[in-house]
Design an enzyme around this catalytic site. Structure first.
Site, short mmCIF file in Angstrom:
data_model
loop_
_atom_site.label_atom_id
_atom_site.label_comp_id
_atom_site.label_asym_id
_atom_site.label_seq_id
_atom_site.Cartn_x
_atom_site.Cartn_y
_atom_site.Cartn_z
NE ARG A 129 -3.64 -2.55 0.21
CZ ARG A 129 -3.42 -3.62 -0.58
NH1 ARG A 129 -2.48 -3.60 -1.53
NH2 ARG A 129 -4.15 -4.70 -0.45
CB SER A 172 -9.14 -2.18 4.85
OG SER A 172 -9.70 -3.40 4.45
CD GLU A 186 -5.84 0.62 2.40
OE1 GLU A 186 -5.72 -0.43 3.05
OE2 GLU A 186 -6.45 0.69 1.33
C1 FAD Z 1 -16.01 -0.82 -0.22
C2 FAD Z 1 -14.54 -0.56 -0.41
C3 FAD Z 1 -13.68 -1.64 -0.60
C4 FAD Z 1 -12.31 -1.42 -0.80
N1 FAD Z 1 -11.49 -2.48 -0.98
C5 FAD Z 1 -10.18 -2.30 -1.22
C6 FAD Z 1 -9.32 -3.42 -1.44
O1 FAD Z 1 -9.73 -4.57 -1.47
N2 FAD Z 1 -8.00 -3.16 -1.65
C7 FAD Z 1 -7.49 -1.90 -1.66
O2 FAD Z 1 -6.29 -1.74 -1.87
N3 FAD Z 1 -8.29 -0.81 -1.43
C8 FAD Z 1 -9.61 -0.98 -1.22
N4 FAD Z 1 -10.42 0.10 -1.00
C9 FAD Z 1 -9.84 1.46 -0.93
C10 FAD Z 1 -9.85 2.23 -2.26
O3 FAD Z 1 -10.91 1.78 -3.08
C11 FAD Z 1 -8.54 2.09 -3.02
O4 FAD Z 1 -7.46 2.64 -2.29
C12 FAD Z 1 -8.64 2.82 -4.38
O5 FAD Z 1 -7.61 2.38 -5.19
C13 FAD Z 1 -8.60 4.32 -4.29
O6 FAD Z 1 -8.95 4.85 -5.56
P1 FAD Z 1 -9.70 6.26 -5.71
O7 FAD Z 1 -9.78 6.59 -7.14
O8 FAD Z 1 -10.98 6.24 -4.98
O9 FAD Z 1 -8.64 7.21 -4.99
P2 FAD Z 1 -8.93 8.36 -3.91
O10 FAD Z 1 -9.53 7.76 -2.71
O11 FAD Z 1 -9.66 9.48 -4.55
O12 FAD Z 1 -7.43 8.80 -3.57
C14 FAD Z 1 -6.58 7.95 -2.84
C15 FAD Z 1 -5.15 8.51 -2.90
O13 FAD Z 1 -4.70 8.43 -4.25
C16 FAD Z 1 -4.34 9.73 -4.73
N5 FAD Z 1 -4.74 9.77 -6.14
C17 FAD Z 1 -5.97 9.52 -6.67
N6 FAD Z 1 -5.92 9.62 -8.00
C18 FAD Z 1 -4.65 9.96 -8.32
C19 FAD Z 1 -3.98 10.22 -9.55
N7 FAD Z 1 -4.61 10.15 -10.75
N8 FAD Z 1 -2.66 10.57 -9.51
C20 FAD Z 1 -2.00 10.63 -8.33
N9 FAD Z 1 -2.57 10.40 -7.15
C21 FAD Z 1 -3.89 10.06 -7.14
C22 FAD Z 1 -5.08 10.74 -3.85
O14 FAD Z 1 -4.39 11.96 -3.76
C23 FAD Z 1 -5.09 9.99 -2.52
O15 FAD Z 1 -3.89 10.22 -1.81
C24 FAD Z 1 -11.80 -0.08 -0.81
C25 FAD Z 1 -12.68 1.00 -0.64
C26 FAD Z 1 -14.04 0.77 -0.45
C27 FAD Z 1 -14.97 1.94 -0.30
#
Ligand code: FAD
Length: 329
Positions: free
Chosen positions: A178, A228, A303
């Site tokens: 992560r 998580s 996380e």
């Molecule tokens: C129901 C649920 C289940 C989940 N299960 C998992 C799982 O199994 N495994 C897991 O790893 N995560 C999980 N997550 C967490 C999350 O979905 C992941 O971390 C996901 O990859 C985040 O993507 P996002 O587009 O929503 O990023 P955001 O939440 O919008 O951003 C997360 C981070 O990434 C950065 N970021 C976003 N886009 C960019 C970009 N284009 N360039 C540079 N930085 C960027 C942001 O600045 C921030 O620091 C889960 C979340 C939920 C709600």
């Protein structure tokens, strides 16, 4: 220059046509349904637009925040006073060439997993249930089944904070559990190339179905959540198990502060049981981490990332104590 002045908004509108929105209610768009008003959200449609926007901000000494689908973010109730660049559905193109897949960073991860399955490309089944964008997934090196997307990548295209576009081989992405270089270097991920081995579609589909069924069984589904909340710490894991088991053993399953509730279904999920505020979430996250420290000798590390109103972003367990005081009633 004030990025909210009429002149600035007109200039930004030329750099990012149809992608400028003022006064966005973060509690309506964020997955946790928490956050105040964001002054300015920009949704670019290409790498060139991202580059033009970041150059414009750099020239004026402004550092925007980048977000994807907010599935790993806790916004402050005070909202966002710095501009926010959201990479999403307007940058979601994908092209496949044999085992190489190039996708823009705004593509929705479950949709990407489905396209890979249809193309008979295996190895990324573990991402099928993650509700974020590819850019967010790469930044977090997200994944499941003890995997991270970093191991599926060949290279990542990003834009530096002064607008330079460059491509970094995956080996230079600093991918760990992560972790990635993008959490600290201020670059905006705009696209990535994945390399995946061929695999029979039926096998991929069966594996993905099993993963999704398992997640439906274990995770809360109705209440807003961010997945998580805590990462697994290797030393704690060896002695006490994963974060969910640790939180349960500390007697904190079902613990509630305001409307922030440790899910009775899975203790590593904190749900918004109504009108939770950022201060409630932070207090609960920090209480869990501290209890782990005092009772088990090591803190749980978040996380989930907290976004302060000045755009500073950090793991929620590192949010400054001021964030707790500032928003308290
Ligand atoms: C129901 C649920 C289940 C989940 N299960 C998992 C799982 O199994 N495994 C897991 O790893 N995560 C999980 N997550 C967490 C999350 O979905 C992941 O971390 C996901 O990859 C985040 O993507 P996002 O587009 O929503 O990023 P955001 O939440 O919008 O951003 C997360 C981070 O990434 C950065 N970021 C976003 N886009 C960019 C970009 N284009 N360039 C540079 N930085 C960027 C942001 O600045 C921030 O620091 C889960 C979340 C939920 C709600």
């Amino acid at each position: 220059m004030d990025p909210l002045s009429e002149t600035a908004i007109a200039e930004l509108g030329r750099l990012c046509p149809d992608g400028v929105e003022r006064g966005v209610d973060l509690s309506a768009v964020s997955q946790w349904r928490i956050g105040g008003r964001a002054d300015l959200v920009l949704r670019p449609a290409s790498t060139a637009e991202v580059s033009a926007l970041t150059s414009w901000f750099a020239a004026r000494g402004i550092r925007p925040v980048v977000i994807g689908l907010t599935s790993n973010l806790l916004f402050d109730d005070a909202g966002l006073r710095v501009p926010c660049i959201q990479i999403g559905a307007r940058m979601a193109q994908i092209s496949l060439e044999g085992a190489r897949v190039r996708a823009q960073a705004g593509i929705w991860v479950p949709g990407l997993a489905r396209r890979l399955m249809q193309a008979g490309l295996g190895g990324a089944e573990h991402i099928c249930g993650i509700p974020g964008t590819l850019g967010g997934l790469i930044c977090m090196n997200g994944g499941s089944q003890r995997k991270g997307i970093g191991s599926n990548l060949l290279e990542v295209e990003s834009v530096t904070s002064d607008g330079v576009v460059h491509t970094r081989p995956a080996q230079e992405g600093g991918f760990g559990y992560r972790q990635s270089v993008y959490q600290a270097n201020g670059e905006i991920i705009t696209a990535a190339t994945l390399h995946l081995p061929t695999r029979p579609r039926a096998e991929i589909r069966a594996e993905m179905r099993a993963i999704l069924a398992d997640r439906r069984r274990k995770f809360p589904r109705k209440e807003p959540n961010c997945g998580s909340v805590f990462v697994s710490d290797p030393a704690l894991y060896a002695q006490h198990g994963p974060p969910g088991a640790i939180i349960e053993s500390l007697g904190l399953k079902g613990r509630r502060i305001g409307d922030a509730l440790v899910s009775p279904r899975h203790a590593n999920f904190i749900v918004n049981a109504g009108a939770a505020r950022s201060v409630d979430m932070l207090a609960l996250i920090q209480e869990i981490s501290q209890r782990s420290m005092t009772e088990l000798g090591a803190p749980l590390r978040a996380e989930v990332r907290y976004v302060a109103s000045d755009g500073t972003t950090c793991p929620a367990t590192q949010a400054h104590k001021d964030a707790l005081a500032e928003t308290a009633p």
